[in-house]
Design an enzyme around this catalytic site. Structure first.
Site, PDB file in Angstrom:
ATOM      1  N   PRO A 227       0.798  -1.218   0.000  1.00 37.90           N
ATOM      2  CA  PRO A 227       0.000   0.000   0.000  1.00 37.90           C
ATOM      3  C   PRO A 227       0.834   1.273   0.000  1.00 37.90           C
ATOM      4  CG  PRO A 227      -0.067  -1.070   2.148  1.00 37.90           C
ATOM      5  CD  PRO A 227       0.566  -2.041   1.203  1.00 37.90           C
ATOM      6  N   ASN A 228       0.318   2.220  -0.767  1.00 41.50           N
ATOM      7  CA  ASN A 228       0.851   3.590  -0.858  1.00 41.50           C
ATOM      8  C   ASN A 228       2.136   3.700  -1.668  1.00 41.50           C
ATOM      9  OD1 ASN A 228      -1.255   4.777   0.808  1.00 41.50           O
ATOM     10  ND2 ASN A 228      -0.301   3.679   2.498  1.00 41.50           N
TER      11      ASN A 228
ATOM     12  N   ARG B 181       4.997  11.025  -2.462  1.00 38.05           N
ATOM     13  CA  ARG B 181       4.746  10.661  -1.061  1.00 38.05           C
ATOM     14  C   ARG B 181       5.985  10.948  -0.211  1.00 38.05           C
ATOM     15  NH1 ARG B 181       4.687   4.432   1.208  1.00 38.05           N
ATOM     16  NH2 ARG B 181       3.986   4.967   3.310  1.00 38.05           N
TER      17      ARG B 181
ATOM     18  N   TYR C 224      11.097   8.970   1.185  1.00 39.34           N
ATOM     19  CA  TYR C 224      11.098   7.943   0.135  1.00 39.34           C
ATOM     20  C   TYR C 224      11.768   8.379  -1.167  1.00 39.34           C
ATOM     21  CZ  TYR C 224       7.826   5.713   3.321  1.00 39.34           C
ATOM     22  OH  TYR C 224       7.261   5.143   4.431  1.00 39.34           O
TER      23      TYR C 224
ATOM     24  N   ASN D 298       8.237  -5.445  -0.784  1.00 40.29           N
ATOM     25  CA  ASN D 298       8.073  -4.259   0.057  1.00 40.29           C
ATOM     26  C   ASN D 298       6.591  -4.194   0.389  1.00 40.29           C
ATOM     27  OD1 ASN D 298       7.871  -1.866   1.384  1.00 40.29           O
ATOM     28  ND2 ASN D 298       8.992  -0.651  -0.138  1.00 40.29           N
TER      29      ASN D 298
ATOM     30  N   ALA E 211       3.098  -0.781   4.888  1.00 35.32           N
ATOM     31  CA  ALA E 211       2.595  -0.870   6.266  1.00 35.32           C
ATOM     32  C   ALA E 211       2.107  -2.268   6.621  1.00 35.32           C
ATOM     33  CB  ALA E 211       1.477   0.151   6.466  1.00 35.32           C
TER      34      ALA E 211
ATOM     35  N   GLU F  75      12.820  -9.246   2.156  1.00 35.96           N
ATOM     36  CA  GLU F  75      11.980  -8.163   2.684  1.00 35.96           C
ATOM     37  C   GLU F  75      12.710  -6.847   2.447  1.00 35.96           C
ATOM     38  OE1 GLU F  75      10.951  -8.491   6.838  1.00 35.96           O
ATOM     39  OE2 GLU F  75      10.588  -6.330   6.980  1.00 35.96           O
TER      40      GLU F  75
ATOM     41  N   HIS G  63      12.688  -2.477   2.416  1.00 34.05           N
ATOM     42  CA  HIS G  63      12.124  -1.169   2.748  1.00 34.05           C
ATOM     43  C   HIS G  63      13.019  -0.089   2.182  1.00 34.05           C
ATOM     44  CE1 HIS G  63       9.341  -3.209   5.339  1.00 34.05           C
ATOM     45  NE2 HIS G  63      10.363  -3.882   5.834  1.00 34.05           N
TER      46      HIS G  63
ATOM     47  N   ARG H 155      13.054   5.044  12.436  1.00 34.74           N
ATOM     48  CA  ARG H 155      11.755   5.722  12.415  1.00 34.74           C
ATOM     49  C   ARG H 155      10.918   5.321  13.646  1.00 34.74           C
ATOM     50  NH1 ARG H 155       9.211   5.034   6.642  1.00 34.74           N
ATOM     51  NH2 ARG H 155       7.923   6.758   7.443  1.00 34.74           N
TER      52      ARG H 155
HETATM   53  C1  DQA Z   1       8.227   1.122   3.877  1.00 31.55           C
HETATM   54  C2  DQA Z   1       8.296   1.348   5.382  1.00 31.55           C
HETATM   55  C3  DQA Z   1       6.953   1.078   6.038  1.00 31.55           C
HETATM   56  O1  DQA Z   1       7.033   1.290   7.434  1.00 31.55           O
HETATM   57  C4  DQA Z   1       5.899   2.000   5.472  1.00 31.55           C
HETATM   58  O2  DQA Z   1       4.638   1.737   6.024  1.00 31.55           O
HETATM   59  C5  DQA Z   1       5.854   1.976   3.983  1.00 31.55           C
HETATM   60  C6  DQA Z   1       7.102   1.921   3.245  1.00 31.55           C
HETATM   61  C7  DQA Z   1       9.524   1.510   3.170  1.00 31.55           C
HETATM   62  O3  DQA Z   1       9.676   1.160   2.000  1.00 31.55           O
HETATM   63  O4  DQA Z   1      10.382   2.193   3.759  1.00 31.55           O
HETATM   64  O5  DQA Z   1       4.794   2.088   3.387  1.00 31.55           O
HETATM   65  O6  DQA Z   1       8.009  -0.267   3.648  1.00 31.55           O
END
Ligand code: DQA
Length: 148
Positions: free
Chosen positions: A10-11, A18, A23, A79, A82, A104, A106, A113
């Site tokens: 998501p997102n 964003r 990011y 990735n 959340a 995994e 990020h 964070r």
């Molecule tokens: C994320 C880190 C997560 O905590 C966050 O909710 C994201 C992006 C990252 O790529 O740094 O949506 O996975």
């Protein structure tokens, strides 16, 4: 030719606009291009997806699991956004398929964070965890899959 699945939760469709301080300025289309180039360097095919829906991510992990069973999967770069911090369903999907080459990923250093980002449901089933390299982490993860 083995396939790499790059799955975004998501997102991540909002990359580029964003929270650019966290990011960066690259879009998801830029990330897809980087992944395509990294896969081409290693002779991998690429399946690149993004969804804001948990079940869609589960379905793609199952799809990757079928390739894994046939010996045709190089790995998965996930990735989960959340959902990393909330989704037992993603953990179960990875364990259920037996995929043992899931990275995994990020973009940000989640450990620098908020504390709610420090826990991951995915890490126990991941081969490796990569965070904090910005979007370049995707290419690094694919390079890593080529080495294992
Ligand atoms: C994320 C880190 C997560 O905590 C966050 O909710 C994201 C992006 C990252 O790529 O740094 O949506 O996975």
């Amino acid at each position: 030719m083995k396939t790499v699945y790059v799955l975004n939760g998501p997102n991540l469709n909002l990359l580029g606009t964003r929270e650019p301080a966290v990011y960066g300025a690259h879009t998801l289309a830029d990330v897809e291009q980087m992944c395509f180039e990294a896969c081409a360097r290693h002779g991998f095919a690429l399946q690149f997806h993004q969804s804001n829906h948990e079940g869609a991510l589960v379905d793609w992990i199952h799809e990757a699991g079928q390739l894994h069973a046939q010996g045709e999967l190089a790995g998965v770069v996930l990735n989960a956004g959340a959902y990393t911090h909330t989704s037992v369903a993603l953990l179960d999907a990875i364990k259920g398929t037996g995929i043992n080459t899931l990275i995994e990923l990020h973009i940000s250093n989640v450990f620098a964070r908020e504390s709610f980002r420090h826990h991951s449901w995915i890490s126990p089933a991941a081969r490796a965890v990569l965070c904090g390299f910005g979007v370049q982490g995707y290419a690094l993860a694919i390079d890593g899959l080529a080495r294992i």
